[in-house]
Design a protein around this motif. Structure first.
Motif, mmCIF file in Angstrom:
data_model
loop_
_atom_site.group_PDB
_atom_site.id
_atom_site.type_symbol
_atom_site.label_atom_id
_atom_site.label_comp_id
_atom_site.label_asym_id
_atom_site.label_seq_id
_atom_site.Cartn_x
_atom_site.Cartn_y
_atom_site.Cartn_z
ATOM 1 N N VAL A 59 0.849 -1.202 0.000
ATOM 2 C CA VAL A 59 0.000 0.000 0.000
ATOM 3 C C VAL A 59 0.883 1.248 0.000
ATOM 4 C CG1 VAL A 59 -1.655 1.341 1.357
ATOM 5 C CG2 VAL A 59 -1.956 -1.122 1.102
ATOM 6 N N ASN A 60 1.950 1.207 0.807
ATOM 7 C CA ASN A 60 2.852 2.357 0.867
ATOM 8 C C ASN A 60 3.547 2.582 -0.491
ATOM 9 O OD1 ASN A 60 3.771 4.301 2.941
ATOM 10 N ND2 ASN A 60 5.800 3.626 2.287
ATOM 11 N N TRP A 99 -4.198 6.630 2.135
ATOM 12 C CA TRP A 99 -5.214 5.915 1.370
ATOM 13 C C TRP A 99 -5.689 6.714 0.166
ATOM 14 C CZ3 TRP A 99 -5.940 0.950 1.338
ATOM 15 C CH2 TRP A 99 -5.483 0.214 2.436
ATOM 16 N N PHE A 149 -3.052 6.085 -2.272
ATOM 17 C CA PHE A 149 -3.141 4.715 -2.794
ATOM 18 C C PHE A 149 -4.221 4.630 -3.872
ATOM 19 C CE2 PHE A 149 -5.197 0.528 -2.641
ATOM 20 C CZ PHE A 149 -4.125 -0.285 -2.963
ATOM 21 N N THR A 173 -3.386 4.094 -7.939
ATOM 22 C CA THR A 173 -3.961 2.958 -8.669
ATOM 23 C C THR A 173 -4.776 3.448 -9.853
ATOM 24 O OG1 THR A 173 -4.134 1.798 -6.563
ATOM 25 C CG2 THR A 173 -5.389 0.887 -8.400
ATOM 26 N N SER A 199 8.629 -1.177 -0.369
ATOM 27 C CA SER A 199 7.634 -0.224 -0.874
ATOM 28 C C SER A 199 8.244 0.670 -1.951
ATOM 29 C CB SER A 199 7.031 0.606 0.266
ATOM 30 O OG SER A 199 8.003 1.370 0.910
#
Lengths: 592, 83
Positions: free
Chosen positions: A48-49, A180, A183, A187, A363
Motif C-alpha cells: 500500500v505504501n 489511502w 493509494f 492505482t 515499498s
C-alpha cells in the motif's frame, strides 16, 4: 479557448471526488495522536505504501505537465519522465533504509538524529517549507487548468475552489487518510491512463479530411472590449479551433502525412505506434505575435522522427547547438531530476509510515514499478494528444484531459476526476510535510513551545491551512507556466539544499552539525537566488521579452543544480573540517 | 546487511553510468551543426529511434535493478521475500 460544460462530466466528477473526500474524512477522524497524524502510526503495509509513493509522486506535473510538454514539444517532455523515474534509484539504493532508521516524522528528524541541534532542525524545517511551497504552486496551477473545461470557470476561481477544498481536507485529516487517498489515486492514475493508451493504440493515426496549408494562421486577441478569435468575438461557435474544424475536420495537433501516403493506419501495437509516428509528418503550431499585437498560431510541419529527439523545447534547445556552455541547462536539469527525488521532503516522510527498513525498501520497489509504468504511458499519451486534433494551443497543461475527451465525455469526466485526485494526493503529501516541519520541528524543537500530543496535531492543522492558502495565491500568480517546468525548480532546490547533507551524513563520519547547517543554507539560498535571477524567470515570471531576459539575466543558464549541488557538498566538507578542528581541544604549550 | 549495502552500491553505480551515458549522448552525440547526426537520432532494432529505446530502457531498467536488489539483497532474518 472557452469550453462547453457537460452535465455527465460534472456528475461523474462530483461522484468521484465525493467518494475520495468521504474516505479522507472518515480515515482522518481516526488520527488523534501526533504519531497517527504525522506518520500513520508507522503501520502502513509495504505494498500500500509503495502505491501511495506513486500517488504522492505522480503529481499534476507528471500527469498534466509531462503529457502537455510531449504534446507540444515531443521528446523533451519524455526526458522529464526519464529523469523523474531515475531519481528513484538514488532513493532506493542510497536513502531509503538509512532514512527509515534515523527518522521519526520529518526530514529534520533524520538529519538531526546524530546532532540533537536546534540549528539543524531550523534549517531543515525552512528547507522543507520552501521546497513544499515551490512544489505546491504547480499543483494549484494544474487544479486551475483542470476545472476550466469541466466547470467553465476562470483559472483563478478554479484554483481558489480546488485549493480551499484540498486545504480543508488535509488540514482536518492526517497521514492515514493521506496514504489511502494516495493509494486510490496512484492505482486509478495508472489504470485509467493504461485504458486511454489502449484506446489510442486501437484508434491508430489518421490524416485530416483536407490538408492544413502553411498560411492557415489562427489568431486570438485580448483587449478591453473582450477576446476576439480570427477577427470575430469569441463564442461557443467561434472558438480558436472552430475555423480549423470546419475546414479540415480537425483541431490543433494532427498528422499531416502518414508513411506510404496512407489515410489511416487502423489499430497499431505499441512498437508500431511509435514507429509509425516516427515515419509520419506532424502539423505542430508555432506561437507568435501578429502585426497588431495579437497572438498567432502558425502551422509548422515537422517530421515525427525529429519530434522524438531532444531540443524542441526552449529549456533544452542548447542540446541542438554546438556550443558546450549552451548544453549546461539540459545537463543541469537532468542532474536535478536524478538527485532531487530522494531529497523531496514529502517523499521522504513516506518512509516513516512503514514499520521497518525492509518495508521501506520493498515499498520503494513497488513505487518504482507503478511510477515507471505510468511514465512509459506518458509517451503514448503525449503523442496521442499531439495527433488527435484536440490541443488547446493556449494551455499545454490541458493536453491529457482534452485527449480523453476525444473518446467521449464519460472518459473525459473520469480523467478529470483522476487528475483532481492527482492534485489532491500530492497536495496532501506536501501539506503534511510542511505541517510536520512547522508543528514538530519549528514549534516543538526550535522554539521549544510546550506542546502535548494534541497540541502538535493542532499546530499541524493550522500550518496545513496556512500553507494551502498561500499556495492558492501563488497558483493564481503562476497561471501561464507549464507545471512540469515549475516542478523542475522544486527539484533543483531540493537537490541543492537537502541532498549533500543527507548523503554526507550517511556516508562521511566527519560530518558536523555546522557542516550540515552551512550546506543546507548555502544550497537553499544559492539555488533560490540562481532561479530568481535566471533568464527563464525574468521572461516567464517578471514579463521580460525573451531577448531582454537573456540580456538582463545575472546567471548564464537557468537550471542551477550543476553548480549549486557541488557547492553544497563543498560547503559541507569545508565547514565540517573547519568546525571539527575548531572544536578539538588545543594541546597546552609548554612554557620554558 | 553489509552484503546488501555492497549490492546496492554496485547497482547504483551501474544505473548511474547508464544514466550519465544517456545524458552525455543526448547532449553531445546527437546533433552536429544543428542537424540530427548519430546518437539518439539513429534507428535501433524494430525501427524505433534510439532515443525512445534508451528512454524506455532506463525506466524498465530501473525497475529490473530494483527487483534484483529486493530479491538478492533481502536478509535471512527478513524472510528473504522479494517485493
Amino acid at each position: 479557448m472557452i469550453y462547453e460544460t457537460s452535465t455527465l462530466a460534472i456528475v461523474v466528477f462530483a461522484a468521484f471526488v465525493g467518494a475520495v473526500l468521504a474516505l479522507s474524512f472518515w480515515l482522518g477522524s481516526r488520527a488523534r495522536t501526533s504519531g497517527g497524524y504525522f506518520a500513520a502510526h508507522g503501520q502502513v503495509g509495504w505494498f500500500v505504501n509503495g502505491i501511495a509513493f506513486a500517488g504522492d509522486y505522480l503529481s499534476a506535473a507528471s500527469f498534466l505537465g509531462i503529457c502537455g510538454m510531449i504534446a507540444f514539444f515531443g521528446y523533451d517532455g519524455f526526458l522529464y519522465s526519464i529523469g523523474y523515474l531515475a531519481g528513484w534509484i538514488v532513493a532506493l539504493f542510497v536513502i531509503a533504509e538509512p532514512i527509515k532508521r534515523l527518522g521519526k516524522y520529518t526530514l529534520a528528524d533524520a538529519l538531526n538524529a546524530k546532532f540533537q541541534s536546534r540549528g539543524v532542525k531550523l534549517v531543515a524545517a525552512v528547507s522543507t517549507l520552501v521546497i513544499s511551497l515551490f512544489y505546491l504552486i504547480p499543483q494549484m496551477v494544474g487544479a486551475g487548468a483542470l476545472v476550466k473545461p469541466l466547470l467553465g470557470l476562470p483559472h483563478w476561481a478554479g484554483v481558489a475552489m480546488v485549493g480551499a477544498t484540498v486545504t480543508l481536507i488535509v488540514a482536518t485529516a492526517g497521514m492515514v487518510s493521506t496514504t489511502w487517498v494516495q493509494f486510490v489515486k496512484g492505482t486509478l492514475l495508472v489504470v485509467i491512463c493504461g485504458v486511454v493508451v489502449a484506446l489510442l493504440l486501437e484508434r491508430g493515426f489518421a490524416v485530416p479530411s483536407t490538408p492544413i496549408p502553411a498560411d492557415a494562421v489562427q489568431r486570438i486577441e485580448k483587449s478591453a472590449d473582450g477576446t476576439s478569435v480570427n477577427g470575430a468575438p469569441i463564442s461557443a461557435t467561434n472558438q480558436l479551433d472552430s475555423r480549423l474544424r470546419a475546414a479540415h475536420g480537425t483541431g490543433f495537433g494532427s498528422v499531416a502525412a502518414l508513411p506510404d501516403g496512407a489515410a489511416a493506419t487502423g489499430p497499431l501495437g505499441p512498437i508500431a505506434y511509435i514507429e509509425t509516428f516516427a515515419g509520419s509528418t506532424i502539423t505542430t503550431w508555432q506561437k507568435g505575435t501578429g502585426a497588431t499585437g495579437e497572438t498567432t498560431f502558425t502551422p509548422i510541419e515537422r517530421k515525427g522522427s525529429d519530434l522524438l529527439l531532444p531540443g524542441a523545447n526552449p529549456t533544452f534547445k542548447g542540446v541542438r547547438d554546438d556550443r558546450t556552455w549552451l548544453k549546461l541547462d539540459f545537463i543541469s536539469l537532468m542532474l536535478a531530476l536524478f538527485l532531487g527525488t530522494a531529497s523531496l521532503p514529502h517523499i521522504l516522510i513516506r518512509y516513516y509510515t512503514v514499520k521497518d527498513a525492509a518495508a521501506a525498501r520493498k515499498s520503494t520497489v513497488v513505487g518504482i514499478g507503478a511510477i515507471g509504468a505510468f511514465y512509459v504511458l506518458t509517451l503514448y499519451l503525449g503523442i496521442g494528444a499531439m495527433t488527435s486534433g484536440a490541443l488547446d494551443p493556449t494551455d499545454s497543461n490541458m493536453a491529457a484531459p482534452l485527449l480523453a475527451r476525444t473518446f467521449g465525455e464519460g472518459l473525459f469526466a473520469v480523467i478529470s476526476a483522476v487528475a483532481f485526485t492527482t492534485v489532491l494526493g500530492t497536495v496532501s503529501g506536501l501539506v503534511m510535510a510542511g505541517a510536520g516541519a512547522v508543528a514538530h520541528d519549528l514549534m516543538k524543537d526550535v522554539f521549544r513551545v510546550q506542546l502535548d500530543d494534541r497540541g502538535q496535531v493542532r499546530w499541524g492543522r493550522i500550518a496545513a491551512a496556512s500553507l494551502g492558502l498561500g499556495s492558492i495565491a501563488l497558483g493564481i500568480a503562476f497561471e501561464k507556466m507549464n507545471v512540469t517546468f515549475l516542478v523542475g525548480w522544486a527539484f533543483n532546490i531540493a537537490a541543492s539544499a537537502n541532498l549533500p547533507a543527507l548523503v554526507m551524513l550517511l556516508f562521511w563520519k566527519r560530518t558536523t552539525k555546522e557542516g550540515v547547517i552551512a550546506a543546507m543554507s548555502v544550497g537553499l539560498i544559492a539555488s533560490l537566488a540562481w532561479i530568481l535571477c535566471s533568464a527563464d524567470t525574468l521572461e516567464k515570471v517578471y514579463g521580460y521579452s525573451a531577448a531582454d531576459a537573456v540580456a538582463s539575466a545575472l546567471v548564464p543558464f537557468s537550471q542551477p543544480a550543476i553548480v549549486t549541488v557541488p557547492l553544497g557538498f563543498a560547503t559541507l566538507v569545508a565547514v565540517s573540517l573547519f568546525s571539527a578542528r575548531s572544536a578539538r581541544p588545543r594541546t597546552p604549550v609548554a612554557v620554558a | 546487511m553489509k552484503a546488501r549495502k555492497s549490492l546496492g552500491a554496485v547497482l547504483f553505480l551501474v544505473y548511474l553510468a547508464c544514466y550519465a551515458a544517456f545524458v552525455g549522448v543526448a547532449a553531445f552525440g546527437t546533433f552536429a551543426g544543428g542537424k540530427p547526426d548519430g546518437g539518439l537520432a539513429t534507428t535501433a532494432v524494430g525501427g524505433l529511434p534510439w532515443g525512445v529505446v534508451a528512454g524506455i530502457g532506463l525506466i524498465v531498467g530501473a525497475f529490473v535493478l530494483a527487483l534484483a536488489y529486493a530479491f538478492f539483497g533481502a536478509d535471512a532474518n527478513e524472510g528473504g521475500e522479494a517485493a
